[in-house]
Scaffold this active site. Structure first.
Site, PDB file in Angstrom:
ATOM      1  N   CYS A 380       0.832  -1.201   0.000  1.00 59.54           N
ATOM      2  CA  CYS A 380       0.000   0.000   0.000  1.00 59.54           C
ATOM      3  C   CYS A 380       0.871   1.257   0.000  1.00 59.54           C
ATOM      4  CB  CYS A 380      -0.978  -0.042   1.167  1.00 59.54           C
ATOM      5  SG  CYS A 380      -2.462   0.923   0.834  1.00 59.54           S
ATOM      6  N   HIS A 506      -3.538  -4.843   0.387  1.00 56.70           N
ATOM      7  CA  HIS A 506      -2.956  -5.448   1.600  1.00 56.70           C
ATOM      8  C   HIS A 506      -3.036  -6.974   1.521  1.00 56.70           C
ATOM      9  CE1 HIS A 506      -2.383  -1.772   3.956  1.00 56.70           C
ATOM     10  NE2 HIS A 506      -3.468  -1.330   3.350  1.00 56.70           N
ATOM     11  N   GLU A 508      -1.481  -9.077   3.098  1.00 56.82           N
ATOM     12  CA  GLU A 508      -1.326  -9.714   4.423  1.00 56.82           C
ATOM     13  C   GLU A 508      -2.658 -10.162   5.017  1.00 56.82           C
ATOM     14  OE1 GLU A 508      -0.725  -6.543   3.688  1.00 56.82           O
ATOM     15  OE2 GLU A 508      -1.203  -5.153   5.318  1.00 56.82           O
TER      16      GLU A 508
END
Ligand code: GLN
Length: 534
Positions: A380, A506, A508
């Site tokens: 990001c 993102h 993750e």
């Protein structure tokens, strides 16, 4: 439908979310369908506007809901994909109740905590688990908090409505070890359970967080004072190596058996092996490497929770232990010798973030990675930083920047999205949630994913400025992923570099211990190659 409610006693930060997630994992291992839910008694509508150094990261769900980081644990420990139905704050409840009052829905009645607020809470529980066998709801905060009372009252009512048959209360508590006395103490637990009983809730199971094993005598005592059978006093020892040990640990204490028995649920054998495999991999890694996390929140791991977890998952995938060294972005701005900071580092990761602090240091880190062939992964803001650095030092636009940092920059390589320009409200107004992304074949990005289309979760206001795309690509920084509908650049990759990728989303948030995110795992593979070649 069966309901499990998880409350916390004595102190906060007991890891209730991990306990809830691990119980979800165990029940799934027994073939049950689980719905996870988190209630937070604070008055914010959602944690989207809270400072991550206080509250931890904001976790984003597929539908764009900004939530507490515990929802991240739920998605990592179970197969569930959560939505706004799985999270509730006092702020949302009051917002809804007050809206109904203004609409005249209460037909002139006095609007009160009981029944209006409590009904609202119960509705959310009843509406939750359509396709599930069991709903697990964690109540944030600690017993005795004033703001948590309406939630506990609603749970008491729900238990009454179900004739006490399909409801189970688990109280997670701390058994402190007093070093001077050399003993564990049960009194705080007794008092916190007494507080629960005062409001009409008798816990069925007590989960005891403890540094050292609790003796049989201690179990008897907790059983007697808290009014639960001895076998329902569950020991939850501090975890030594990894949070992913917890499902096995709770299974060895027979937590899943007791829950299934008490709720009279027909469940299969517990197939715990996949979790044991995860732990095995973490315990015996083949090698070790170190990733530098260039960040502005230095001492709060929770601010980057999912990033840490995704790194750990890709370690499991690559048979390696990944150490994370946090590098202070602001210190990089002041140093004379930046290479000192990276001398033991095998890869550089830039997480997401907002605002000006530490930005110049992050740009220096991206430059260092680009020039030295060190694997670089930007998430990001980390992608935006990579673009700014490239524009400044390769395209020679000396003042290139994001308009978030310098609105009047003459080279706005990152700028606010058009539909964001007139937004003045802060909460829930960013580009949020899952968007499709189309990948370019023949790139490292494509190779990592192994597919042409992916979906990834977003949380940002600014984007790559397409006016610069041609010149970026001509000089070697390629848009390897774009949004097919909006033509936004979602991934940038440096062509002439061992591994340099920035993503506007993102990744993750979609990584799991048994299924590391492909980009994280490809990054760590590159980190290991770099380390071997050093
Ligand atoms: N501050 C940047 C933006 O809003 C990046 C956000 C992030 O990293 N989540 O676009």
């Amino acid at each position: 439908m069966k309901y499990i409610f998880i409350t916390g006693g004595v102190v906060s930060s007991l890891g209730k979310g991990l306990t809830a997630g691990s119980l979800g994992a165990l029940l799934e291992c027994r073939g049950l369908r689980v719905c996870m839910q988190k209630f937070d008694p604070y008055l914010n509508i959602d944690p989207g506007t809270m400072n991550p150094s206080q509250h931890g990261e904001v976790y984003v769900l597929q539908d764009g809901t900004e939530t507490d980081l515990d929802l991240g644990h739920y998605e990592r420990f179970t197969t569930s994909v959560l939505s706004k139905r799985n999270t509730l704050t006092s702020g949302q409840i009051y917002e809804s109740v007050l809206q109904k009052e203004r609409n005249g829905d209460y037909l002139g009645k006095t609007v009160q905590v009981i029944p209006h607020v409590t009904n609202e809470i119960k509705e959310r529980i009843y509406a939750a688990g359509e396709d599930a066998d069991v709903v697990i709801t964690e109540i944030g905060g600690t017993t005795g908090d004033i703001e948590g009372l309406p939630f506990l009252e609603a749970l008491r009512q729900l238990a009454l409505e179900s004739d006490y048959k399909n409801v189970l209360f688990i109280h997670v508590t701390l058994i402190p070890f007093l070093r001077a006395a050399g003993e564990l103490k049960t009194k705080p637990t007794q008092q916190s359970v007494a507080k629960l009983r005062e409001i009409g809730i008798q816990p069925d199971i007590i989960v005891c967080r403890t540094e050292i094993p609790i003796s049989d005598d201690m179990r008897q005592k907790i059983s007697l004072f808290c009014n639960v059978p001895v076998k329902s006093v569950i020991e939850e020892l501090d975890l030594k190596i990894s949070i992913y040990e917890l499902p096995s640990l709770l299974h060895s204490e027979k937590l899943d058996d007791i829950v299934c028995q008490k709720l009279d649920m027909e469940a299969g054998e517990c197939i715990i092996q996949p979790w044991e495999n995860v732990v095995e991999k973490i315990k015996f890694p083949q090698r070790e490497c170190t990733v530098g996390l260039v960040a502005k929140y230095l001492d709060v791991k929770d601010a980057y929770k999912s990033v840490y977890e995704a790194i750990a998952h890709s370690g499991i995938r690559n048979d390696c232990k990944v150490n994370v060294e946090v590098i202070d972005a602001e210190e990089l701005e002041q140093t004379e010798s930046i290479s000192e900071f990276f001398k033991d580092i095998d890869g550089i990761l830039l997480p997401g973030g907002f605002g000006n602090r530490g930005i110049e240091g992050k740009i220096l880190a991206a430059k260092f990675a680009r020039e030295h062939g060190i694997p670089y992964f930007g998430l990001c803001l980390g992608m935006q930083i990579a673009a700014i650095e490239f524009a400044r030092n390769v395209l020679m636009y000396a003042d290139a920047n994001s308009t978030e940092m310098v609105p009047e920059t003459s080279h706005p390589v990152i700028r606010m999205m058009f539909d964001q320009r007139n937004i003045t409200k802060k909460g829930g107004t960013m580009r949020l949630g899952s968007y499709p992304c189309k990948l370019v074949p023949g790139t490292k990005t494509y190779e990592a994913y192994g597919s042409a289309y992916v979906n990834e979760r977003h949380r940002h206001r600014y984007e790559f400025n397409n006016e610069y795309r041609e010149i970026f690509e001509a000089k070697g920084m390629i848009a390897t992923g774009t949004n097919p509908d909006l033509n936004l650049v979602e991934i940038l990759e440096l062509r002439q570099h061992p591994w340099f990728i920035g993503v506007q989303f993102h990744p993750e948030f979609q990584s799991k211990p048994q299924q590391a995110h492909p980009l994280f795992s490809s990054f760590i593979a590159a980190v290991l190659r770099y380390q071997a070649g050093r």
